[in-house]
Design a protein around this motif. Sequence first.
Motif, PDB file in Angstrom:
ATOM      1  N   GLU A 189     -17.961 -17.727  13.329  1.00 13.37           N
ATOM      2  CA  GLU A 189     -16.359 -17.762  13.470  1.00 13.37           C
ATOM      3  C   GLU A 189     -16.184 -17.204  14.821  1.00 13.37           C
ATOM      4  N   TYR A 190     -14.875 -17.956  15.201  1.00 17.03           N
ATOM      5  CA  TYR A 190     -14.689 -17.754  16.666  1.00 17.03           C
ATOM      6  C   TYR A 190     -13.084 -17.236  16.525  1.00 17.03           C
ATOM      7  N   LEU A 191     -12.534 -16.272  17.214  1.00 15.41           N
ATOM      8  CA  LEU A 191     -11.109 -16.040  17.183  1.00 15.41           C
ATOM      9  C   LEU A 191     -10.570 -16.109  18.623  1.00 15.41           C
ATOM     10  N   LEU A 192      -9.711 -16.624  18.773  1.00 11.15           N
ATOM     11  CA  LEU A 192      -8.924 -16.432  20.131  1.00 11.15           C
ATOM     12  C   LEU A 192      -7.135 -16.045  19.821  1.00 11.15           C
ATOM     13  N   ILE A 193      -7.076 -14.969  20.422  1.00 12.65           N
ATOM     14  CA  ILE A 193      -5.924 -13.907  20.196  1.00 12.65           C
ATOM     15  C   ILE A 193      -5.282 -14.169  21.434  1.00 12.65           C
ATOM     16  N   ASP A 194      -3.821 -14.565  21.454  1.00 13.80           N
ATOM     17  CA  ASP A 194      -2.900 -14.511  22.467  1.00 13.80           C
ATOM     18  C   ASP A 194      -2.328 -13.245  22.854  1.00 13.80           C
ATOM     19  N   GLN A 195      -2.186 -12.712  24.001  1.00 16.77           N
ATOM     20  CA  GLN A 195      -1.891 -11.347  24.254  1.00 16.77           C
ATOM     21  C   GLN A 195      -0.117 -11.447  24.472  1.00 16.77           C
ATOM     22  N   TYR A 196       0.436 -12.521  24.604  1.00 17.61           N
ATOM     23  CA  TYR A 196       1.664 -12.633  25.063  1.00 17.61           C
ATOM     24  C   TYR A 196       2.698 -12.939  23.819  1.00 17.61           C
ATOM     25  N   GLU A 197       2.128 -13.144  22.507  1.00 20.34           N
ATOM     26  CA  GLU A 197       2.918 -13.367  21.328  1.00 20.34           C
ATOM     27  C   GLU A 197       1.989 -13.251  20.320  1.00 20.34           C
TER      28      GLU A 197
ATOM     29  N   ILE B 286     -13.660 -25.390  10.901  1.00 18.02           N
ATOM     30  CA  ILE B 286     -12.295 -25.294  10.146  1.00 18.02           C
ATOM     31  C   ILE B 286     -11.528 -24.770  11.266  1.00 18.02           C
ATOM     32  N   PHE B 287     -10.271 -24.984  11.564  1.00 20.41           N
ATOM     33  CA  PHE B 287      -9.409 -24.501  12.238  1.00 20.41           C
ATOM     34  C   PHE B 287      -8.218 -23.914  11.246  1.00 20.41           C
ATOM     35  N   GLN B 288      -7.774 -22.603  11.715  1.00 18.12           N
ATOM     36  CA  GLN B 288      -6.487 -21.895  10.860  1.00 18.12           C
ATOM     37  C   GLN B 288      -5.853 -21.131  12.047  1.00 18.12           C
ATOM     38  N   GLU B 289      -4.691 -21.215  11.929  1.00 15.88           N
ATOM     39  CA  GLU B 289      -3.629 -20.636  12.889  1.00 15.88           C
ATOM     40  C   GLU B 289      -2.798 -19.588  12.290  1.00 15.88           C
ATOM     41  N   TYR B 290      -2.666 -18.350  12.805  1.00 21.55           N
ATOM     42  CA  TYR B 290      -1.827 -17.406  12.285  1.00 21.55           C
ATOM     43  C   TYR B 290      -0.617 -17.030  13.415  1.00 21.55           C
ATOM     44  N   GLU B 291       0.491 -17.057  12.846  1.00 18.62           N
ATOM     45  CA  GLU B 291       1.668 -16.685  13.832  1.00 18.62           C
ATOM     46  C   GLU B 291       2.785 -15.897  13.577  1.00 18.62           C
ATOM     47  N   ASP B 292       2.394 -15.366  12.147  1.00 13.82           N
ATOM     48  CA  ASP B 292       3.705 -14.542  11.665  1.00 13.82           C
ATOM     49  C   ASP B 292       3.218 -13.003  11.568  1.00 13.82           C
TER      50      ASP B 292
ATOM     51  N   SER C 168      -0.359 -14.574  17.715  1.00 15.93           N
ATOM     52  CA  SER C 168      -0.687 -16.010  17.857  1.00 15.93           C
ATOM     53  C   SER C 168      -2.111 -15.697  17.590  1.00 15.93           C
ATOM     54  N   VAL C 169      -2.995 -16.064  16.587  1.00 11.45           N
ATOM     55  CA  VAL C 169      -4.283 -15.973  16.487  1.00 11.45           C
ATOM     56  C   VAL C 169      -4.809 -17.359  16.001  1.00 11.45           C
ATOM     57  N   GLU C 170      -5.771 -17.806  16.761  1.00 10.06           N
ATOM     58  CA  GLU C 170      -6.561 -19.104  16.313  1.00 10.06           C
ATOM     59  C   GLU C 170      -7.880 -18.885  15.945  1.00 10.06           C
ATOM     60  N   GLN C 171      -8.189 -19.202  14.798  1.00  4.56           N
ATOM     61  CA  GLN C 171      -9.509 -18.852  14.119  1.00  4.56           C
ATOM     62  C   GLN C 171     -10.301 -20.191  13.722  1.00  4.56           C
ATOM     63  N   TYR C 172     -11.473 -20.522  14.150  1.00  2.74           N
ATOM     64  CA  TYR C 172     -12.356 -21.348  14.038  1.00  2.74           C
ATOM     65  C   TYR C 172     -13.480 -20.877  12.973  1.00  2.74           C
TER      66      TYR C 172
ATOM     67  N   ASN D 153      -2.059 -12.086   7.278  1.00  2.00           N
ATOM     68  CA  ASN D 153      -3.515 -11.561   6.929  1.00  2.00           C
ATOM     69  C   ASN D 153      -4.422 -12.481   7.607  1.00  2.00           C
ATOM     70  N   VAL D 154      -5.324 -11.927   8.462  1.00  3.09           N
ATOM     71  CA  VAL D 154      -6.397 -12.646   9.136  1.00  3.09           C
ATOM     72  C   VAL D 154      -7.686 -12.449   8.355  1.00  3.09           C
ATOM     73  N   SER D 155      -8.237 -13.383   7.542  1.00  2.00           N
ATOM     74  CA  SER D 155      -9.596 -13.110   6.938  1.00  2.00           C
ATOM     75  C   SER D 155     -10.734 -13.727   7.684  1.00  2.00           C
ATOM     76  N   LEU D 156     -11.503 -12.777   8.086  1.00  2.00           N
ATOM     77  CA  LEU D 156     -12.756 -13.069   8.656  1.00  2.00           C
ATOM     78  C   LEU D 156     -14.024 -13.294   7.445  1.00  2.00           C
TER      79      LEU D 156
END
Length: 196
Positions: free
Chosen positions: A136-144, A159-165, A146-150, A169-172
């Motif tokens: 798993e690879y998580l990219l977390i935006d520090q300005y808003e 597989i790509f999943q994006e969270y912006e709400d 937004s979490v991008e998960q691979y 719930n971010v599931s590792l």
Amino acid sequence: MLTQTQQGLSTLEEYRKLEETADFRSEYHDGEIIAMTGGTINHNRIIGNMYAYLKSALRGKNAEVFMSDLRLWIPAYRRGFYPDVMAIAGKPILNEGRKDEVLNPSLIVEVLSNSTSDFDRGKKFRFYRSIPALREYLLIDQYEYSVEQYVKNESEKWIFQEYEDADANVSLVWLEVDMLMSDIYEGVTFEDEVTE
């Protein structure tokens, strides 16, 4: 965050020797030594939140979390990076008996900044994908929010999943840990953050 490259190419041993006594960290990019700058308040808050949450969530499991002072060595590309957060399932595998370089993270987390986001999403992710243990690879935006998960599935596809709400719930998946966005962004105040 990266700054300027040291002039000329250095051997891996020269780099490692410098890192043992350096006042600041540098990454190794196949002969180039690249000094890293400090992070912002939000960058540090997010790293701290991820580390603290995972440290607690992984207690009693066969996994361990590490912060950005432990170097990750990528043999296929001759690169040494300091991911913001790494989790290792099972025992850490050290490079060539070293105590400061690991080879086998299951999860890597990078907190994005304006100066590194393209590299973190592009070439760095390509380098990271060469790590057999990485799931798993998580990219977390520090300005808003937004979490991008691979997530690497059982067919070895990412597989790509994006969270912006803000309530997401971010599931590792591989570590079997769920985190709310509010856990990741605890204490983060976007209006206080200045862009780089």
